[in-house]
Design a protein around this motif. Structure first.
Motif, mmCIF file in Angstrom:
data_model
loop_
_atom_site.group_PDB
_atom_site.id
_atom_site.type_symbol
_atom_site.label_atom_id
_atom_site.label_comp_id
_atom_site.label_asym_id
_atom_site.label_seq_id
_atom_site.Cartn_x
_atom_site.Cartn_y
_atom_site.Cartn_z
ATOM 1 N N SER A 165 0.829 -1.209 0.000
ATOM 2 C CA SER A 165 0.000 0.000 0.000
ATOM 3 C C SER A 165 0.861 1.256 0.000
ATOM 4 N N ALA A 166 1.935 1.231 0.766
ATOM 5 C CA ALA A 166 2.820 2.390 0.826
ATOM 6 C C ALA A 166 3.437 2.667 -0.542
ATOM 7 N N GLU A 167 3.824 1.612 -1.245
ATOM 8 C CA GLU A 167 4.419 1.798 -2.569
ATOM 9 C C GLU A 167 3.395 2.367 -3.549
ATOM 10 N N ARG A 168 2.167 1.868 -3.483
ATOM 11 C CA ARG A 168 1.109 2.383 -4.379
ATOM 12 C C ARG A 168 0.841 3.859 -4.096
ATOM 13 N N VAL A 169 0.754 4.200 -2.832
ATOM 14 C CA VAL A 169 0.482 5.589 -2.460
ATOM 15 C C VAL A 169 1.636 6.487 -2.896
ATOM 16 N N ARG A 170 2.868 6.031 -2.659
ATOM 17 C CA ARG A 170 4.024 6.831 -3.063
ATOM 18 C C ARG A 170 4.034 7.070 -4.569
ATOM 19 N N GLU A 171 3.784 6.016 -5.349
ATOM 20 C CA GLU A 171 3.767 6.155 -6.805
ATOM 21 C C GLU A 171 2.681 7.133 -7.247
ATOM 22 N N LEU A 172 1.505 7.048 -6.600
ATOM 23 C CA LEU A 172 0.410 7.940 -6.960
ATOM 24 C C LEU A 172 0.765 9.390 -6.651
ATOM 25 N N LEU A 173 1.345 9.631 -5.493
ATOM 26 C CA LEU A 173 1.704 10.999 -5.117
ATOM 27 C C LEU A 173 2.844 11.532 -5.971
ATOM 28 N N ASP A 174 3.823 10.713 -6.275
ATOM 29 C CA ASP A 174 4.948 11.163 -7.088
ATOM 30 C C ASP A 174 4.512 11.546 -8.496
ATOM 31 N N VAL A 203 -7.516 13.077 0.217
ATOM 32 C CA VAL A 203 -7.185 12.013 1.159
ATOM 33 C C VAL A 203 -8.071 10.803 0.891
ATOM 34 N N GLY A 204 -9.329 11.055 0.480
ATOM 35 C CA GLY A 204 -10.235 9.951 0.177
ATOM 36 C C GLY A 204 -9.708 9.067 -0.942
ATOM 37 N N GLU A 205 -9.138 9.680 -1.984
ATOM 38 C CA GLU A 205 -8.566 8.896 -3.084
ATOM 39 C C GLU A 205 -7.393 8.058 -2.604
ATOM 40 N N LEU A 206 -6.539 8.653 -1.789
ATOM 41 C CA LEU A 206 -5.378 7.933 -1.276
ATOM 42 C C LEU A 206 -5.812 6.801 -0.342
ATOM 43 N N ALA A 207 -6.801 7.078 0.476
ATOM 44 C CA ALA A 207 -7.293 6.067 1.405
ATOM 45 C C ALA A 207 -7.882 4.878 0.652
ATOM 46 N N ALA A 208 -8.560 5.164 -0.470
ATOM 47 C CA ALA A 208 -9.167 4.100 -1.268
ATOM 48 C C ALA A 208 -8.110 3.161 -1.828
ATOM 49 N N VAL A 209 -6.971 3.725 -2.206
ATOM 50 C CA VAL A 209 -5.869 2.901 -2.724
ATOM 51 C C VAL A 209 -5.391 1.919 -1.660
ATOM 52 N N SER A 210 -5.460 2.347 -0.410
ATOM 53 C CA SER A 210 -4.972 1.521 0.696
ATOM 54 C C SER A 210 -6.052 0.679 1.346
ATOM 55 N N GLY A 211 -7.298 0.895 0.957
ATOM 56 C CA GLY A 211 -8.395 0.138 1.547
ATOM 57 C C GLY A 211 -8.694 0.540 2.976
ATOM 58 N N LEU A 212 -8.452 1.822 3.319
ATOM 59 C CA LEU A 212 -8.677 2.307 4.673
ATOM 60 C C LEU A 212 -9.646 3.483 4.665
ATOM 61 N N SER A 213 -10.196 3.794 5.823
ATOM 62 C CA SER A 213 -10.992 5.005 5.951
ATOM 63 C C SER A 213 -10.032 6.191 5.941
#
Length: 311
Positions: A210-219, A228-238
């Motif tokens: 999840s951290a790698e996916r989020v990092r790639e998305l932000l970069d 934050v909602g989009e990022l949370a969805a990538v990680s499957g968290l609220s």
């Protein structure tokens, strides 16, 4: 004056003011071997090369000696790519479609309609240098994206390169700056360089995946609006749990992480490029030059002009 007629006068590798090494001169002669010189203007520098190419339906076999990235400027349906004459991939190339070819890889490309693109080549060593600057390690393994992927940021840079190549006397310094920015974008989004911080032992952070996916998305999207909602969805968290997990993993909140990316990028451009501060502000995701100046002054205690003067 025709474009073809003025090409010899603007190629830095033939200009008296340019004095690249003999090895680099030899490499320059082969950068665009597969692309006829009458298909569009090109400029070759020590940091890389760029060409604006328009070709009628046809095919060619590619084996570039340097890393090669092509960005479609207009739609071109019916593109076929094959490897070793066996694996065949067919797709429609829309404006912004990006193709990444590592140095010394081989493929055959066939297109059934007129194809307009900007091609950027870069020496493998240059990509390693950019990777070291970005990630603190000289390792950059290109990872070509899926066929047909559209990269709007790459398209924007390609259009800027096309516009400069169309000038009567293209600026070598300006083109080198754009090639550097383009290279940073490629390193951040299409290489295997790993900048993921180590996982905290205390637990409660994001999983490595999840951290790698989020990092790639932000970069890749730090310059555009992302919630934050989009990022949370990538990680499957609220959203609330995501902020806690993100902060524990990366050592700072999502807001501070994105702000750091948005300020690091213009600082690099202010030092390495000749783009105007307004252009850099736009590329970095700020509404205008004033917005960049206020934000940088607040969080870095210096203005964009001061950063540029220090170089």
């Amino acid at each position: 004056m025709s474009t073809t007629a003025r090409l010899p006068a603007v190629r830095p590798d033939t200009a008296p003011s340019a004095a690249p090494s003999r090895e680099r001169q030899i490499a320059n002669e082969h950068i665009f071997d597969e692309i006829p010189g009458n298909k569009g203007p090109r400029v070759i520098t020590d940091r890389g090369a760029v060409a604006h190419v328009v070709r009628p339906p046809g095919s060619h076999r590619l084996r570039p000696r340097e890393h090669m990235v092509a960005v479609m400027l207009a739609a071109s349906p019916g593109i076929r790519v094959s490897f070793d004459d066996q694996r065949v991939h067919e797709y429609d190339g829309d404006a912004g479609t990006i193709s990444v070819m590592p140095a010394n890889s081989e493929r055959k490309v066939t297109w059934s309609s007129t194809c307009e693109k900007v091609i950027v080549t870069m020496p493998p060593q240059r990509l390693l240098e950019l990777s070291a600057h970005e990630f603190g390690a000289g390792r950059a393994v290109l990872q070509p994206p899926p066929f047909g992927l559209i990269d709007l940021r790459a398209l924007h840079l390609a259009e800027m390169l096309k516009a400069e190549l169309a000038r009567e006397v293209p600026s070598k310094i300006y083109i080198e700056s754009l090639i550097t920015i383009f290279g940073v974008h490629i390193v951040r989004n299409y290489t295997g360089a790993d900048s993921l911080p180590p996982r905290r032992k205390s637990g409660g952070g994001l999983s490595n995946r999840s951290a790698e996916r989020v990092r790639e998305l932000l970069d890749s999207r730090f310059a555009s609006k992302i919630t934050v909602g989009e990022l949370a969805a990538v990680s499957g968290l609220s959203p609330r749990h995501f902020i806690q997990a993100f902060t524990k993993t990366f050592g700072e909140s999502p807001h501070k992480y994105v702000l750091r990316l948005r300020l690091n990028f213009p600082e690099e451009l202010l030092v390495e490029s000749v783009l105007s501060i307004a252009e850099i502000a736009h590329l970095s995701g700020f509404s205008d030059q004033s917005h960049l100046t206020v934000t940088m002054s607040k969080h870095r205690n210096r203005t964009p002009r001061q950063v540029r003067q220090q170089r």
